[in-house]
Design an enzyme around this catalytic site. Sequence first.
Site, PDB file in Angstrom:
ATOM      1  N   GLU A  24       2.386   5.066  -0.330  1.00  0.00           N
ATOM      2  CA  GLU A  24       2.049   6.471  -0.132  1.00  0.00           C
ATOM      3  C   GLU A  24       2.785   7.248  -1.209  1.00  0.00           C
ATOM      4  OE1 GLU A  24      -0.288   7.451   2.015  1.00  0.00           O
ATOM      5  OE2 GLU A  24      -0.438   5.347   2.590  1.00  0.00           O
ATOM      6  N   ALA A  25       2.137   8.284  -1.743  1.00  0.00           N
ATOM      7  CA  ALA A  25       2.714   9.021  -2.862  1.00  0.00           C
ATOM      8  C   ALA A  25       2.518  10.522  -2.672  1.00  0.00           C
ATOM      9  CB  ALA A  25       2.059   8.582  -4.176  1.00  0.00           C
ATOM     10  N   HIS A  36      -3.285   6.282   6.911  1.00  0.00           N
ATOM     11  CA  HIS A  36      -2.498   6.822   5.807  1.00  0.00           C
ATOM     12  C   HIS A  36      -0.991   6.667   6.002  1.00  0.00           C
ATOM     13  CE1 HIS A  36      -6.301   8.258   4.428  1.00  0.00           C
ATOM     14  NE2 HIS A  36      -6.439   9.055   5.456  1.00  0.00           N
ATOM     15  N   ASP A  68       0.857  -1.188   0.000  1.00  0.00           N
ATOM     16  CA  ASP A  68       0.000   0.000   0.000  1.00  0.00           C
ATOM     17  C   ASP A  68       0.896   1.241   0.000  1.00  0.00           C
ATOM     18  OD1 ASP A  68      -2.964   0.892   0.372  1.00  0.00           O
ATOM     19  OD2 ASP A  68      -1.812   2.166   1.736  1.00  0.00           O
ATOM     20  N   ASP A  95      -2.436   1.201  -6.698  1.00  0.00           N
ATOM     21  CA  ASP A  95      -1.058   1.044  -6.232  1.00  0.00           C
ATOM     22  C   ASP A  95      -0.144   0.548  -7.344  1.00  0.00           C
ATOM     23  OD1 ASP A  95      -0.925   1.460  -3.107  1.00  0.00           O
ATOM     24  OD2 ASP A  95      -2.820   0.471  -3.545  1.00  0.00           O
ATOM     25  N   ASP A 103      -1.393   1.008   7.083  1.00  0.00           N
ATOM     26  CA  ASP A 103      -2.488   0.643   6.167  1.00  0.00           C
ATOM     27  C   ASP A 103      -2.299  -0.787   5.664  1.00  0.00           C
ATOM     28  OD1 ASP A 103      -3.783   3.043   6.404  1.00  0.00           O
ATOM     29  OD2 ASP A 103      -3.218   3.814   4.442  1.00  0.00           O
TER      30      ASP A 103
END
Length: 337
Positions: free
Chosen positions: A124-125, A281, A122, A222, A286
């Site tokens: 994060e961006a 988040h 998962d 993702d 997550d």
Amino acid sequence: MEEYKENIQDKGDNVKLSSKPEGDDMVRSNIGEPVPQVSSTRGEFSDPVYKEIALANGHINRMNKDELRSKLAECKLDTRGVKDVMKKRLKNYYKKQKLSLMQSVTEGGPTDAYYDFICVVDFEATCEQDNPLDFTHEIIEFPMVLFNTRTLDIEDSFQEYVRPEVNTQLSEFCIKLTGITQKMVDEADTFPNVLKRVVLWLQEKELGTKYKYAILTDGSWDMSKFMNTQCRLSRLRYPQFAKKWINIKKFYGNFYKVPRTQTKLSSMLEKLGLQYEGRPHSGLDDSRNIARIALRMLQDGCQLRINERMHEGQLRTVPSSAPVEGAPPPRTPCSRD
């Protein structure tokens, strides 16, 4: 970042989902599995055991929540979750018990899980509160959580932050949403180097060689969006081990018969009677919570299998009639140059 992904997914991207699974015209059950076509007069579903299962399902459908909870406790099953989840759990338990009496499972036959291990990812961006359509999302956290489908235990995890190279300064919205600070990414390595260490970690687990495994994500983005975009930015070929994955949202919706609007991470946990653990988040937290949902689904009788893939830069559905395959042995992606 899951609710955020839901919000931006409809704004448009360069990945298309094929409208029809390739070569898949079979009738489907409510869990997305092919349903054998049986003669109205003869066939395996005319067996009295299936009639017993159908009668039991009808009885379970008439139970109220207290009756369901009592019966689950009697069977030593988890009593948490909303009414529909408890019904599904009890039905699958009863079906499994009845079928086990009808036939034994021989070596190489059907099992409760298709893979030895499932690896949850998962990302994060980088993001902004109101992203323009041409905003470039760069991966800034690469987490993986590995769980054993036989023991139903989370066995290990990997996590590293990633330094963005296009939009090097994180927005205040991104920092607040993810908890990832500018200092964290400034001190992090670039994506190609982080990906090399991901591959080494997977290889050390003997995934794709000794053990059959699959990647699992909470949605399509993702891999189809973030990994796809990041590999292009980093001049890397898309890694083969990440070209097919399990989209748990689809399985959850089909298995528990809930609409897509109820397949957000927080909603899935709530309906299963689980609470979020950690910081929302955070990519690693997550991933751990997504793994908890997947483990609960396996316990409830859902057979998770790869249902999405990337093909020529496009997102496609993997038909349930396709042979069950695991992800290939992980290899470090080659440069595009």
